[in-house]
Enzyme design. Structure first.
Site, PDB file in Angstrom:
ATOM      1  N   PHE A  75     -11.375  -5.554  -5.520  1.00  0.00           N
ATOM      2  CA  PHE A  75     -11.259  -6.475  -4.518  1.00  0.00           C
ATOM      3  C   PHE A  75     -10.642  -5.806  -3.371  1.00  0.00           C
ATOM      4  O   PHE A  75      -9.520  -5.928  -2.558  1.00  0.00           O
ATOM      5  CB  PHE A  75     -10.307  -7.781  -4.625  1.00  0.00           C
ATOM      6  CG  PHE A  75     -10.740  -8.376  -5.808  1.00  0.00           C
ATOM      7  CD1 PHE A  75     -11.299  -9.699  -5.826  1.00  0.00           C
ATOM      8  CD2 PHE A  75     -10.041  -8.043  -6.888  1.00  0.00           C
ATOM      9  CE1 PHE A  75     -11.855 -10.263  -6.732  1.00  0.00           C
ATOM     10  CE2 PHE A  75     -10.209  -8.883  -8.031  1.00  0.00           C
ATOM     11  CZ  PHE A  75     -11.197 -10.110  -8.161  1.00  0.00           C
ATOM     12  N   ASP A 112     -15.826  -4.186  -4.450  1.00  0.00           N
ATOM     13  CA  ASP A 112     -15.604  -5.289  -3.900  1.00  0.00           C
ATOM     14  C   ASP A 112     -17.238  -5.859  -3.599  1.00  0.00           C
ATOM     15  O   ASP A 112     -18.000  -5.185  -4.094  1.00  0.00           O
ATOM     16  CB  ASP A 112     -15.273  -5.164  -2.257  1.00  0.00           C
ATOM     17  CG  ASP A 112     -14.818  -6.188  -1.826  1.00  0.00           C
ATOM     18  OD1 ASP A 112     -13.396  -6.553  -1.553  1.00  0.00           O
ATOM     19  OD2 ASP A 112     -15.544  -7.267  -1.201  1.00  0.00           O
ATOM     20  N   ALA A 114     -16.171  -8.409  -9.117  1.00  0.00           N
ATOM     21  CA  ALA A 114     -15.076  -7.623  -9.837  1.00  0.00           C
ATOM     22  C   ALA A 114     -14.798  -8.106 -11.233  1.00  0.00           C
ATOM     23  O   ALA A 114     -14.864  -7.289 -12.103  1.00  0.00           O
ATOM     24  CB  ALA A 114     -13.688  -7.852  -8.863  1.00  0.00           C
ATOM     25  N   ARG A 124       0.920  -1.112  -0.086  1.00  0.00           N
ATOM     26  CA  ARG A 124       0.071  -0.086   0.088  1.00  0.00           C
ATOM     27  C   ARG A 124       0.914   1.224  -0.041  1.00  0.00           C
ATOM     28  O   ARG A 124       0.590   2.109  -0.640  1.00  0.00           O
ATOM     29  CB  ARG A 124      -1.081  -0.111   1.205  1.00  0.00           C
ATOM     30  CG  ARG A 124      -2.041  -1.004   1.353  1.00  0.00           C
ATOM     31  CD  ARG A 124      -3.002  -0.970   2.183  1.00  0.00           C
ATOM     32  NE  ARG A 124      -2.768  -1.646   3.488  1.00  0.00           N
ATOM     33  CZ  ARG A 124      -3.207  -2.550   3.811  1.00  0.00           C
ATOM     34  NH1 ARG A 124      -3.858  -3.342   3.307  1.00  0.00           N
ATOM     35  NH2 ARG A 124      -2.742  -3.207   5.011  1.00  0.00           N
ATOM     36  N   CYS A 135      -2.534 -14.629  -3.336  1.00  0.00           N
ATOM     37  CA  CYS A 135      -2.317 -14.908  -2.160  1.00  0.00           C
ATOM     38  C   CYS A 135      -2.546 -16.478  -1.907  1.00  0.00           C
ATOM     39  O   CYS A 135      -2.779 -16.942  -1.011  1.00  0.00           O
ATOM     40  CB  CYS A 135      -2.989 -14.291  -0.807  1.00  0.00           C
ATOM     41  SG  CYS A 135      -4.635 -14.487  -1.131  1.00  0.00           S
ATOM     42  N   ASP A 193      -6.204  -7.303  -6.237  1.00  0.00           N
ATOM     43  CA  ASP A 193      -5.698  -8.060  -5.068  1.00  0.00           C
ATOM     44  C   ASP A 193      -6.868  -9.106  -4.547  1.00  0.00           C
ATOM     45  O   ASP A 193      -7.667  -9.140  -3.538  1.00  0.00           O
ATOM     46  CB  ASP A 193      -5.647  -7.136  -3.848  1.00  0.00           C
ATOM     47  CG  ASP A 193      -5.125  -8.034  -2.587  1.00  0.00           C
ATOM     48  OD1 ASP A 193      -4.569  -9.126  -2.751  1.00  0.00           O
ATOM     49  OD2 ASP A 193      -4.843  -7.550  -1.488  1.00  0.00           O
TER      50      ASP A 193
HETATM   51  N1  SAH Z   1      -6.620  -5.293  -1.059  1.00  0.00           N
HETATM   52  C1  SAH Z   1      -7.344  -5.443   0.447  1.00  0.00           C
HETATM   53  C2  SAH Z   1      -7.691  -7.133   0.660  1.00  0.00           C
HETATM   54  C3  SAH Z   1      -8.516  -7.673  -0.200  1.00  0.00           C
HETATM   55  S1  SAH Z   1      -9.005  -9.417   0.332  1.00  0.00           S
HETATM   56  C4  SAH Z   1      -6.681  -4.778   1.430  1.00  0.00           C
HETATM   57  O1  SAH Z   1      -5.712  -4.112   1.296  1.00  0.00           O
HETATM   58  O2  SAH Z   1      -7.111  -4.613   2.512  1.00  0.00           O
HETATM   59  C5  SAH Z   1     -10.127  -9.835  -1.055  1.00  0.00           C
HETATM   60  C6  SAH Z   1     -11.218  -9.021  -1.072  1.00  0.00           C
HETATM   61  O3  SAH Z   1     -11.958  -9.605  -2.083  1.00  0.00           O
HETATM   62  C7  SAH Z   1     -12.233  -9.306   0.041  1.00  0.00           C
HETATM   63  O4  SAH Z   1     -12.551  -8.041   0.621  1.00  0.00           O
HETATM   64  C8  SAH Z   1     -13.490 -10.096  -0.571  1.00  0.00           C
HETATM   65  O5  SAH Z   1     -14.896  -9.581  -0.162  1.00  0.00           O
HETATM   66  C9  SAH Z   1     -13.290  -9.675  -2.016  1.00  0.00           C
HETATM   67  N2  SAH Z   1     -13.796 -10.398  -3.084  1.00  0.00           N
HETATM   68  C10 SAH Z   1     -13.972 -11.889  -3.027  1.00  0.00           C
HETATM   69  N3  SAH Z   1     -14.574 -12.239  -4.303  1.00  0.00           N
HETATM   70  C11 SAH Z   1     -14.835 -11.090  -5.120  1.00  0.00           C
HETATM   71  C12 SAH Z   1     -15.526 -10.993  -6.386  1.00  0.00           C
HETATM   72  N4  SAH Z   1     -15.760 -11.947  -7.056  1.00  0.00           N
HETATM   73  N5  SAH Z   1     -15.477  -9.598  -6.509  1.00  0.00           N
HETATM   74  C13 SAH Z   1     -15.215  -8.668  -5.848  1.00  0.00           C
HETATM   75  N6  SAH Z   1     -14.699  -8.744  -4.814  1.00  0.00           N
HETATM   76  C14 SAH Z   1     -14.534  -9.896  -4.190  1.00  0.00           C
END
Ligand code: SAH
Length: 399
Positions: A230, A253, A283, A214, A343, A303
């Site tokens: 995400f 998200d 997404a 970040r 991840c 992410d």
């Molecule tokens: N980048 C973020 C962490 C991301 S974790 C940070 O820095 O805090 C992954 C995220 O993806 C979660 O918030 C989850 O709700 C979201 N997610 C999971 N499947 C998804 C989808 N199909 N479309 C959009 N978001 C999704």
């Protein structure tokens, strides 16, 4: 006091990687299963010639039969052992200036010599997770040791992990282990403010593992149009928006509470959220629509959650990453910056780079690799166990 632990013997020549510092023994490396040890019970590992190799805990129900806690035959596994490990971990985290960053992973399982245990610190509160039967048996001592070695005001268990079933453990509701734990915790990360929900947030409440990424993002986002897919509670988004008053961020998200909190995080940091966009959407669907409408961004963050939880799901996961990154690249203007993450434990850095290269080829775009990130100060990697570097983040320029 002399303590004798039950023993398990390795097949010939299976002790080399352990002597190099690896902490896992697969069941196939043992001469025979030590069936008199209960799941999670402590055990001494001996070489085929009968020498002490290491001490750890055993589980007959998992592929990894033994996880190592110490290579020192004189070291007993008790409260003092846990305190020494916690102290060592804490010393490393003292690198953080608490006025700038007061949230970090205090115990990163194998990376801190405590396989199966994760402890995240959010200001005065610790949020802990036990992943294995061996750590579960040490549960009371873990709490005592954490209280003795940290000045935490409260400790919360977040053992709502599906993976616990594999270990023969229950998936639990969040429960207080010690002290008091508020509904929300105010934290600061690199001077940026966030609110963490330790009870209902994803994982332990915040994705601490992306902190330095970040921070790194800030230099690419001044005055730019940024898309954060995400976004969870808007970690990357807030950093980007703070980099310049002209920057505009779109955060996407699928989780409604996450998007709501992302919006609030802008206000918390003195930003006007109404100058930015917050979208509750899948997404992939969002990206497809945006491509169709010919939208373009300067910077895109991807992410996603882990696509591959097991080795079997790997091929499917790589397909998912290819699709995602291809869509992302289509939305980047020439010279735009892509921050792409994985991840998934079974997807390595080379795999992710391969995905980026294939996606670019498909679109006849050229990629300049700018930065790669994996481990960090509060997510240290045991060098003998490169396979535990689960998070890979790549910054690249798409021409
Ligand atoms: N980048 C973020 C962490 C991301 S974790 C940070 O820095 O805090 C992954 C995220 O993806 C979660 O918030 C989850 O709700 C979201 N997610 C999971 N499947 C998804 C989808 N199909 N479309 C959009 N978001 C999704």
């Amino acid at each position: 006091m002399e303590v004798h632990y039950p023993t398990a013997s390795l097949k010939p020549h299976r002790n080399e990687s352990l002597q190099g510092g690896h902490l896992w023994i697969f069941s196939g490396a043992l001469q025979q299963p030590p069936n008199w040890v209960e799941p999670g019970g402590l055990i001494d590992v001996k070489s085929a010639t009968g020498q002490f190799v290491a001490r750890g805990y055993y589980n007959p129900n998992t592929d990894i039969a033994i996880r190592i806690l110490t290579h020192d035959s004189g070291e007993l596994i008790n409260g003092d052992f846990l305190r020494r490990r916690i102290r060592r971990a804490q010393e490393l985290r003292s690198l953080f200036d608490p006025r700038q960053t007061n949230a970090y992973r205090l115990i990163h399982a194998e990376g801190d010599g405590l396989p199966g245990l994760v402890v995240d610190r959010y200001a005065d509160i610790l949020v802990a997770q036990i992943h294995t039967a061996g750590m579960e048996r040490l549960r009371p001592q873990i709490i005592e040791a954490l209280l003795a070695e940290t000045n935490a005001k409260g400790i919360l268990w977040r053992n709502d992990l599906q993976g616990r079933k594999r270990e023969g453990l229950e998936v639990e509701e969040p429960t207080i282990a010690a002290g008091e734990v508020p509904e929300l915790i105010a934290i600061v990360e690199n001077g940026v403010r966030f609110m963490v929900d330790p009870w209902g947030g994803q994982k332990t409440g915040f994705f601490l593992d992306q902190r330095d990424k970040r921070e790194a993002l800030r230099r690419y986002t001044r005055g730019k149009r940024v898309l954060n897919c995400f976004c969870y509670t808007g970690g990357f988004s807030v950093y980007a928006a703070l980099s310049d008053s002209e920057t505009r961020v779109t955060s996407v998200d699928i989780s409604e509470p996450a998007v709501e909190v992302a919006y609030q995080h802008f206000t918390l940091n003195g930003l006007d959220p109404d100058q930015h966009q917050f979208l509750l959407a899948d997404a992939f669907e969002y990206l497809e629509d945006a491509v169709e409408q010919g939208e373009l961004f300067d910077v895109i963050v991807l992410d996603p959650p882990a696509f591959a939880k097991s080795q079997g799901a790997r091929a499917q996961a790589l397909k998912g990453y290819r699709r995602l990154n291809t869509l992302g690249m289509q939305l980047l203007r020439p010279g735009g910056i892509l921050l792409s993450c994985s991840c998934s434990g079974t997807v390595g850095m080379d795999d992710l780079l391969g995905v980026l290269s294939q996606s670019a080829q498909r679109l006849t775009r050229e990629v300049q690799l700018l930065e790669t990130h994996t481990y960090s100060v509060d997510h240290p990697l045991n060098l003998a166990m490169p396979e535990t570097a689960y998070l890979k983040t790549v910054f690249c320029r798409i021409n």
